[in-house]
Write an enzyme that holds these catalytic residues in place. Structure first.
Site, PDB file in Angstrom:
ATOM      1  CG  ASP A  13      -1.963  -1.049   1.176  1.00 35.79           C
ATOM      2  OD1 ASP A  13      -2.006  -1.767   0.154  1.00 35.79           O
ATOM      3  OD2 ASP A  13      -2.723  -1.176   2.150  1.00 35.79           O
ATOM      4  CD  GLU A  62       6.749  -1.237  -2.940  1.00 38.32           C
ATOM      5  OE1 GLU A  62       7.800  -1.397  -3.559  1.00 38.32           O
ATOM      6  OE2 GLU A  62       5.991  -2.178  -2.607  1.00 38.32           O
ATOM      7  CG  ASP A  83      -0.787   5.294  -0.183  1.00 38.67           C
ATOM      8  OD1 ASP A  83      -1.719   5.144  -0.995  1.00 38.67           O
ATOM      9  OD2 ASP A  83      -0.877   5.002   1.028  1.00 38.67           O
ATOM     10  NE  ARG A 122     -34.565  -1.331 -11.935  1.00 37.30           N
ATOM     11  CZ  ARG A 122     -34.890  -2.416 -12.580  1.00 37.30           C
ATOM     12  NH1 ARG A 122     -33.983  -3.319 -12.821  1.00 37.30           N
ATOM     13  NH2 ARG A 122     -36.110  -2.607 -12.977  1.00 37.30           N
ATOM     14  CE  LYS A 150     -26.409 -12.058 -17.341  1.00 32.18           C
ATOM     15  NZ  LYS A 150     -25.413 -11.005 -17.179  1.00 32.18           N
ATOM     16  CB  CYS A 171     -42.752  -4.660  32.813  1.00 31.31           C
ATOM     17  SG  CYS A 171     -41.206  -4.001  32.172  1.00 31.31           S
ATOM     18  CB  CYS A 203     -40.633   1.046  32.352  1.00 33.25           C
ATOM     19  SG  CYS A 203     -39.724  -0.446  31.945  1.00 33.25           S
TER      20      CYS A 203
HETATM   21  S1  IVH Z   1     -28.037  -9.321 -16.024  1.00 34.70           S
HETATM   22  C1  IVH Z   1     -32.148  -7.520 -18.066  1.00 34.70           C
HETATM   23  N1  IVH Z   1     -26.222 -10.287 -14.414  1.00 34.70           N
HETATM   24  O1  IVH Z   1     -30.023  -8.490 -10.678  1.00 34.70           O
HETATM   25  C2  IVH Z   1     -31.400  -7.530 -16.800  1.00 34.70           C
HETATM   26  N2  IVH Z   1     -27.917  -8.927 -13.474  1.00 34.70           N
HETATM   27  O2  IVH Z   1     -32.851  -9.179 -10.445  1.00 34.70           O
HETATM   28  C3  IVH Z   1     -30.060  -8.113 -17.039  1.00 34.70           C
HETATM   29  N3  IVH Z   1     -27.675  -8.552 -11.074  1.00 34.70           N
HETATM   30  O3  IVH Z   1     -31.272  -5.608 -12.191  1.00 34.70           O
HETATM   31  C4  IVH Z   1     -29.324  -8.179 -15.792  1.00 34.70           C
HETATM   32  N4  IVH Z   1     -25.844  -9.737 -10.803  1.00 34.70           N
HETATM   33  O4  IVH Z   1     -29.040  -5.414 -10.939  1.00 34.70           O
HETATM   34  C5  IVH Z   1     -27.326  -9.539 -14.520  1.00 34.70           C
HETATM   35  N5  IVH Z   1     -24.512 -11.201 -13.126  1.00 34.70           N
HETATM   36  C6  IVH Z   1     -25.608 -10.439 -13.229  1.00 34.70           C
HETATM   37  C7  IVH Z   1     -26.177  -9.806 -12.107  1.00 34.70           C
HETATM   38  C8  IVH Z   1     -27.346  -9.049 -12.283  1.00 34.70           C
HETATM   39  C9  IVH Z   1     -26.750  -8.979 -10.202  1.00 34.70           C
HETATM   40  C10 IVH Z   1     -28.849  -7.728 -10.710  1.00 34.70           C
HETATM   41  C11 IVH Z   1     -29.128  -6.598 -11.675  1.00 34.70           C
HETATM   42  C12 IVH Z   1     -30.567  -6.808 -12.101  1.00 34.70           C
HETATM   43  C13 IVH Z   1     -31.102  -7.666 -11.012  1.00 34.70           C
HETATM   44  C14 IVH Z   1     -32.286  -8.460 -11.488  1.00 34.70           C
END
Ligand code: IVH
Length: 696
Positions: A34, A36, A38, A139, A313, A431, A454
Site C-alpha cells: 500500500d 508503494e 501511495d 437504475r 443467460k 414487565c 420504566c
Molecule cells: S443481467 C435484463 N447479471 O439483478 C437484466 N444482473 O434481479 C439483465 N444482477 O437488475 C441483468 N448480478 O441489478 C445480470 N450477473 C448479473 C447480475 C445481475 C446482479 C442484478 C441486476 C438486475 C437484477 C435483477
C-alpha cells in the site's frame, strides 16, 4: 542528468497506478505494498500540481472530486434497465430452458448458457465516450436513473478509462478488438465487500452509532450519499456484466456490439480493464447450469461479497435477439435464487424485550449455531400471537432461517424432537424490567408496559432521541445511555442538555476527547430543525414523515402543542390516529414541562422547512389514494412515494375501501390480501411503473 519529460512520467505513472488498482481491486492479487502504491499516487499528484495543464479527467488523482453534489439530476438510460424473471428450483430452471429451446427451434439439442453469480448490490449503468467514463447512473425506475457520476468515479474497481488493447484476463478471443470508439453503456452491480461492511460497522459500533443492516442496503445508501469524499471512504466495489449497446459518436442510432456470444463480451470487457466476476462459466445445456447453481449455493460463503443467486443467460447473442423481451424481463435470461439458508437449533429460553413505546416483544435465545456466515444466538419471535400460532416452546428444537441473509427467524418447531416436559409459552404478566402489569388493547396484538418511567423504556427512548434520524447526537449510543441512566445522570430528554464534560468523566470508555466531542454534538443538536425534535420525542404513531409534515404545516412547537384534534386533522396526510396521539401527548403536563426545559436549554422550536403550498394536490393522480406493500425492485419505498405524490396521489399506510390502488412488490403481506378481500385494484411493479410513467 536531464530532467525526465513530465508528460512521459505522468503517463507512465497513470499506467502503473491503473495496473496496480486493477491487481488490487479486480484481480485481488496486489503486486506492491500500500505504501508503494501511495508513493506512486503522490508522485503523480505532485507532478500534476506542477504541471496543471497535464491534468486529465481520467487521471487516477481525479477519483475524488471532493465537491459535494447538489441532489442528483435524473438521466435517461440508453435502453431501459429491465429486471429478471426468477427460478426457485430445478423444475423452474428446466421450464426456462424449455421455453428457450422451443423459441429457438432447436428440438432436443442443448442450448449454451453462461451462468454468472448474481451480485447482491445495486445496478449501475456506466457510459464511456471514446473509452472515457463520462457517466454513472443508478437504475431508478428502469427508464430514468440518478446521475451519480461523482460517486461512481471514487470506486477504484471502475476504470476511468478503458484500456484500448488486450491485457490480463482472457484476452485471446478479442485480439485486435480494442475498446470501442463512440458511446457505450456498460451495466453492472455496485456492491460493498463483506470486509468493508465489517470495518464500517466496527467504526459505527465504536462511535456508539446504530449499525448498518447488511452490505446491500449500505451500498445503496452510500451510492446516494451527496458527499463523494464519504463514498470514497466506504470502499465500494463493482462488477460489470453487460454491454448494452454502443452508439456512434455522430448519430444516436443504437448499434449492436460486434461480438457473437456473451462469453466473448465478458472477455472483451475484462480485456478493457473492466471488473468481471471471474467465476462465470459457459454451460452446455441446463444440466450443467443446474450443477453450477448447486455448487455455488454452498460455495458462496467463501466469497467476499453477497450473492443471492445465479444469473443464467443465453450465450448466443443472435439467439437472444430472436428471443427478445417481455414488458418486464428478457426472455433470454433468468435468475436462479438460492434457497433461504436454514439450520436446526434448540430454544434455550423465550424472553421479552421492552421497547421505547413500552411494546413487549418476545425473542428466542438459541443454542448458538453457525448459519450463512455468522453465528446466531437469537431470533425474533415478532409477537405473542405468532409464538402461539407456531407453538414454539422453550426446549424445542426449531428450524431457523435467514431470509435475504438478514435477521434470522424461527420457522417452526420440530415436533418429533419436543421434550415431554415442554409447555406452551405465555407472555409474562408483568414487565421484566419494572414489574408493572402488562396490558394489551383488544384490537392490538402487541402487549405493552404502560409505565412511562420504566427503566427499559427510558433507555430505549433516549437512544431513539439521540439516533441518526432523530436529534443525531453522534456518540450517544446504547452503552453510554445505559451508563447515564444507571448512574441516574440522565432521566429524560431534557437532562441530556445538562450533560457536561464533568458529568462524563469517569464513565467507561470515555476519555477527555470523546467527552468533548459528545458535548459538542449535544450542543450542535440544539439547532436541529423542529421536524427532528418532533420525531425524537417519540410521540406514538408519529414517524419521521409525519413529524416533517407537522413541522411544515404548524411551524412552531407552541402551535403543535396547542392544536386541537380537528386542526391537526386538517393537515394533509394526518389522520385521526396521529391527531389523537399528538393531542394526548400535548395534554400531558409532564410532557409540557419537558418541552419547557428543552426550550430553556436552547433547543430550537421552529422549522426552516419550506411552507406548504396551499390547496388540494394537483396532478393526474389527484384524488387517488395508493398503498404500497412489499419490496419493489426498481425503487425504494421513498422514491415510489415521491413519484406518486408528485403526480398528486395520496400515499396511505393502510388499505380501506377508499384506497384506489394497492401496489405490491415481492413479499407483500396482509395488505395485499386485504385489498383482494375488499376488491381494491392491485398493481404489480410493472403495472405501477406503467401508471407513473404514462402520467408523467
Ligand atoms: S443481467 C435484463 N447479471 O439483478 C437484466 N444482473 O434481479 C439483465 N444482477 O437488475 C441483468 N448480478 O441489478 C445480470 N450477473 C448479473 C447480475 C445481475 C446482479 C442484478 C441486476 C438486475 C437484477 C435483477
Amino acid at each position: 542528468m536531464a530532467k525526465p519529460d513530465p508528460t512521459q512520467r505522468i503517463s507512465e505513472l497513470r499506467r502503473l497506478i491503473r495496473h496496480h488498482e486493477e491487481c488490487y481491486y479486480i484481480l485481488n492479487a496486489p503486486e506492491i505494498s500500500d505504501e508503494e502504491f501511495d508513493r506512486l499516487l503522490h508522485e503523480l499528484e505532485r507532478l500534476e500540481a506542477d504541471y496543471p495543464d497535464l491534468v486529465a479527467p481520467d487521471s487516477p488523482t481525479q477519483r475524488v472530486a471532493g465537491r459535494p453534489v447538489e441532489g442528483f439530476p435524473t438521466v435517461e438510460h440508453l435502453v431501459p434497465m429491465l429486471s429478471l424473471d426468477n427460478a426457485y428450483n430445478d423444475e423452474e430452471l428446466r421450464a426456462f430452458d424449455e421455453r428457450v429451446r422451443r423459441a429457438a427451434g432447436v428440438g432436443d439439442a442443448a442450448v449454451a448458457y453462461v451462468a454468472e453469480l448474481k451480485i447482491d448490490g445495486l445496478s449501475i449503468a456506466l457510459t464511456y465516450n471514446d473509452g472515457r467514463l463520462v457517466r454513472g447512473a443508478t437504475r431508478g425506475d428502469g427508464v430514468r436513473g440518478e446521475d451519480v457520476t461523482p460517486n461512481v468515479r471514487t470506486i477504484r474497481a471502475i476504470p476511468l478509462s478503458l484500456r484500448p488493447s488486450t491485457g490480463p484476463g482472457r484476452p485471446e478471443a478479442v485480439e485486435g478488438r480494442g475498446a470501442p470508439a463512440g458511446r457505450i453503456e456498460i451495466r453492472g452491480e455496485v456492491y460493498l465487500p463483506r470486509a468493508s461492511f465489517a470495518r464500517i460497522n466496527k467504526d459505527m459500533e465504536d462511535a456508539g452509532m446504530p449499525l448498518f443492516q447488511n452490505p446491500r442496503n449500505t451500498a445503496a445508501g452510500t451510492m446516494r450519499n451527496l458527499d463523494p469524499a464519504l463514498v470514497a471512504k466506504r470502499g465500494l466495489a463493482a462488477f460489470t456484466y453487460q454491454i448494452v449497446a454502443d452508439v456512434a459518436a455522430a448519430g444516436d442510432g443504437v448499434k449492436t456490439v460486434p461480438y457473437r456470444t456473451h462469453a466473448e463480451t465478458l472477455e472483451a470487457m475484462r480485456s478493457w480493464g473492466l471488473p468481471v466476476e471471474r467465476h462465470w462459466r459457459r454451460c452446455d445445456g441446463i444440466v450443467e447450469v443446474a450443477a453450477f447453481c448447486t455448487e455455488w449455493a454452498e460455495k458462496r460463503r467463501t466469497l467476499d461479497f453477497d450473492t443471492d443467486g445465479v444469473v443464467i443467460k443465453v450465450d448466443d447473442l443472435a439467439l437472444r435477439e430472436r428471443l427478445g423481451t417481455t414488458a418486464k424481463f428478457p426472455r433470454w435470461a433468468t435468475a436462479f435464487k438460492f434457497p433461504a439458508q436454514q439450520a436446526n437449533t434448540r430454544v434455550r429460553a423465550i424472553r421479552v424485550n421492552v421497547g421505547r413505546t413500552g411494546a413487549v416483544t418476545p425473542f428466542a435465545e438459541l443454542e448458538p449455531v453457525f448459519l450463512a456466515g455468522s453465528t446466531i444466538g437469537m431470533a425474533t419471535l415478532h409477537n405473542a400471537e405468532d409464538v402461539a400460532r407456531k407453538d414454539i416452546r422453550e426446549g424445542d428444537t426449531v428450524l431457523i432461517e435467514k431470509a435475504g441473509d438478514v435477521i434470522p427467524k424461527v420457522v417452526a418447531p420440530i415436533l418429533a424432537l419436543r421434550p415431554p416436559e415442554a409447555v406452551p409459552w405465555a407472555m409474562p404478566a408483568t414487565c421484566p424490567v419494572c414489574g408493572s402489569a402488562l396490558h394489551r388493547d383488544e384490537e392490538e396484538v402487541v402487549w405493552r408496559c404502560e409505565n412511562a418511567s420504566c427503566a427499559a423504556r427510558i433507555r430505549r427512548s433516549l437512544e431513539h432521541f439521540a439516533s441518526r434520524s432523530a436529534m443525531n447526537i453522534e456518540g450517544l449510543g446504547e452503552s453510554l445511555v445505559d451508563q447515564l441512566v444507571t448512574r441516574q445522570l440522565v432521566r429524560d430528554y431534557a437532562d441530556i442538555y445538562a450533560v457536561t464534560a464533568d458529568t462524563l468523566a469517569g464513565l467507561e470508555r470515555m476519555g477527555a476527547k470523546s467527552a468533548a466531542n459528545l458535548v459538542a454534538q449535544i450542543e450542535r443538536s440544539k439547532s436541529n430543525d423542529i421536524s427532528r425534535l418532533i420525531y425524537a420525542l417519540g410521540i406514538r404513531h408519529v414517524g419521521e414523515k409525519a413529524a416533517a409534515t407537522l413541522a411544515r404545516h404548524l411551524r412552531t412547537m407552541e402551535r403543535l402543542l396547542d392544536a386541537t384534534v380537528e386542526q391537526l386533522q386538517t393537515v394533509p396526510e394526518i389522520g385521526p390516529v396521529v391527531a389523537d396521539s399528538v393531542r394526548a401527548f400535548a395534554a400531558e403536563p409532564h410532557n409540557r414541562d419537558l418541552i419547557a426545559r428543552l426550550r430553556k436549554a436552547g433547543v430550537k422550536m421552529t422549522t426552516e422547512l419550506p411552507e406548504p403550498v396551499g390547496g388540494e394536490p394537483e396532478g393526474p393522480l389527484a384524488g387517488k389514494t395508493v398503498v404500497l406493500t412489499g419490496t419493489l425492485k426498481s425503487m425504494t419505498r421513498e422514491e415510489a412515494t415521491e413519484a406518486l405524490e408528485k403526480l398528486g396521489a395520496k400515499v396511505a399506510g393502510s388499505v380501506s375501501r377508499k384506497t384506489t390502488y394497492v401496489v405490491h412488490g415481492s413479499d407483500a403481506g396482509s395488505k395485499l390480501e386485504k385489498a383482494q378481500k375488499l376488491g381494491v385494484e392491485t398493481l404489480d411493479e410493472d403495472a405501477f411503473l406503467a401508471l407513473i410513467m404514462e402520467r408523467e
